[in-house]
Design an enzyme around this catalytic site. Structure first.
Site, short mmCIF file in Angstrom:
data_model
loop_
_atom_site.label_atom_id
_atom_site.label_comp_id
_atom_site.label_asym_id
_atom_site.label_seq_id
_atom_site.Cartn_x
_atom_site.Cartn_y
_atom_site.Cartn_z
CB SER A 148 -0.96 0.01 1.19
OG SER A 148 -0.25 -0.22 2.39
CG ASP A 397 -1.75 4.81 8.75
OD1 ASP A 397 -0.56 4.50 8.94
OD2 ASP A 397 -2.31 4.73 7.64
CG HIS A 400 -0.46 3.85 4.81
ND1 HIS A 400 -0.87 3.01 5.80
CD2 HIS A 400 -0.31 3.09 3.70
CE1 HIS A 400 -0.95 1.77 5.33
NE2 HIS A 400 -0.62 1.80 4.06
#
Ligand code: NAG
Ligand code: NAG
Ligand code: NAG
Ligand code: NAG
Ligand code: NAG
Length: 421
Positions: A148, A397, A400
């Site tokens: 990702s 998070d 990312h």
């Protein structure tokens, strides 16, 4: 077992299960093995700030670009400097940003993190010029291969280019893990290929006597066909991996169990994720070296995360609002292990690549990214996480990257490597 954010609907349930198993496994392994490969029980990395993890990049094959004088340019080491111009695009001008990384839309209140640009040591780095990039890339095909984080960079690039031409999604699979985008005015194609291990891997569906449901079965000697089958059709490729190797897995060679990482079956040898990552990187580099690929291939180093005050499941957060200087944020232990393997294995073969006429580059964005603890979504991976309750407990998070955000600069570096060697 995937990234917890890859299945938003099951997140909460998943998190609880995952955190408990990760905690137990992590603990057990630390007691049994005094080795770093057993540090992490899941995808999420410990945020150990270890004093002895000094950056050593002396053996790194970096491209040195002469800039007028004697001064050498190292694109991957430098500082972040203020940039009044701000980002190329916004959440409004680019509509392909994954919700989880769309920090503006999700309500991230601060915006200073958008006003920085990367300044490599010894030279100036121009921002990617979309018009020029697109002219160079007429009739070309690109592939981003990985997890990702690859998608994260891919979306950044398409957003930057969208100022001149918007890409059209021409193909995708059911889960949008594989995507092909086309820019008709420039006859330019981008493929996004999901291959988080780069090697052949499957998630075990049930207890088959070897692994348990949800455990990865990873073939260390067999590369993932999803990228090798199309390999020669790409003019430019960016490959990367890393974080998925921290998952619980059973390792195979020649279709026979060799060992595992965080074994449930005690009959198997614990080999450590570092063993598996090294084997797979070697296989990938060998494949590239012996191929007759005529394009340009980048291997991107794994990116650091910035959980502070605990791991992700312990309430770790990333609430900084500005970059740091080199030395102010250390790589976590597992990040360092991944990176060392990448540098060592790449260093071993780079001369051979030149000899074989293969244009392979290390795209070493790790050090510049380490300086951007402010660039992650944190709680703003969720839409308006504090709208109902200002004190809501929200999982952060810190892996990312927000778009727009710091990794837009990865693409500036990419453009520079393409233009100036
Ligand atoms: C973009 O973000 C702003 C907040 O910064 C929000 O008001 C707006 O609705 C968002 N627009 C889109 C199209 O997501
Ligand atoms: C588009 O690019 C491909 C190569 O990727 C080439 O074969 C084809 O002729 C090009 N088409 C046009 C219309 O330029
Ligand atoms: C792109 O492909 C077309 C059709 O094959 C060709 O006429 C044109 O010269 C190519 N352009 C570039 C920049 O290669
Ligand atoms: C792989 O396994 C097959 C049978 O399963 C065996 O015949 C072969 O010798 C093995 N190859 C290697 C390199 O171990
Ligand atoms: C481990 O090996 C023993 C002896 O071969 C076997 O009886 C047992 O079922 C194995 N355990 C697992 C969990 O596979």
């Amino acid at each position: 077992m995937g990234f917890w954010w890859s299945s938003p609907h099951k997140t909460i349930h998943y998190l609880i299960k995952l955190s408990i198993s990760a905690l137990l496994v992590g603990l057990a392994f630390r007691l049994i093995h005094n080795r770093s490969s057993a540090v992490s029980g899941s995808l999420f990395l410990e945020n150990t700030i270890s004093a002895d993890s000094q950056e050593n990049t002396d053996h790194l094959p970096t491209k040195e670009v002469g800039i007028g004088s004697e001064e050498k340019c190292n694109l991957f080491h430098g500082v972040w400097v203020a940039n009044k111009a701000g980002p190329f695009y916004t959440n409004g001008s680019c509509n392909i940003i994954t919700e989880d990384q769309n920090c503006m839309k999700n309500g991230r209140p601060d915006s200073d993190y958008l006003y920085w640009k990367w300044k490599p040591r010894g030279c100036e780095l121009a921002r990617l010029d979309p018009g020029r990039f697109l002219d160079l890339m007429r009739n070309k095909t690109w592939a981003f291969v990985g997890d990702s984080i690859s998608r994260n960079q891919f979306q950044s690039l398409l957003c930057i280019l969208s100022k001149v031409e918007e890409a059209v999604l021409v193909h995708h699979d059911e889960n949008y893990k594989f995507q092909r985008w086309f820019l008709p005015l420039h006859n330019l194609t981008f493929s996004l290929i999901w291959s988080p291990f780069l090697a052949q891997a499957a998630v075990s569906k049930d207890n088959n006597g070897v692994s348990t449901s949800g455990v990865h079965e990873l073939h260390l000697d067999s590369l993932d066909k999803s990228w090798t089958e199309q390999y020669n059709s790409f003019d430019y490729m960016i490959l990367s991996s890393g974080k998925w190797f921290l998952n619980r897995a059973v390792y195979y060679t020649n279709n026979t169990v060799l060992g595992c990482h965080h074994c449930l079956n005690k009959n198997f040898t614990e080999l450590g994720f570092d063993f598996a990552y090294r084997r797979v990187i070697r296989a990938v580099l060998d494949y590239i070296l012996t191929s007759s690929h005529k394009g340009m291939i980048f291997y991107r180093t794994s990116t650091p995360d910035h959980f502070e005050g605990g791991q992700w499941f312990e309430g770790g957060t990333c609430s900084r609002e500005a970059p740091v200087q080199e030395g102010q944020f250390e790589l976590s232990e597992v990040n360092k292990i991944l990176r060392d393997i990448e540098l060592e294995e790449f260093g071993k073969i780079i001369d051979k690549a030149y000899e074989n006429g293969v244009d392979l580059r290390l795209f070493d964005v790790n050090p510049m990214s380490l300086l951007r603890p402010d660039g992650h979504p944190g709680p703003y991976r969720f839409y308006q996480p504090f709208a109902k309750d200002g004190k809501a407990k929200v999982i952060s998070d810190c892996l990312h990257w927000c778009l727009p955000g710091p990794i837009d600069s990865w693409n500036d570096v990419l453009m520079e490597m393409i233009i100036n060697g």
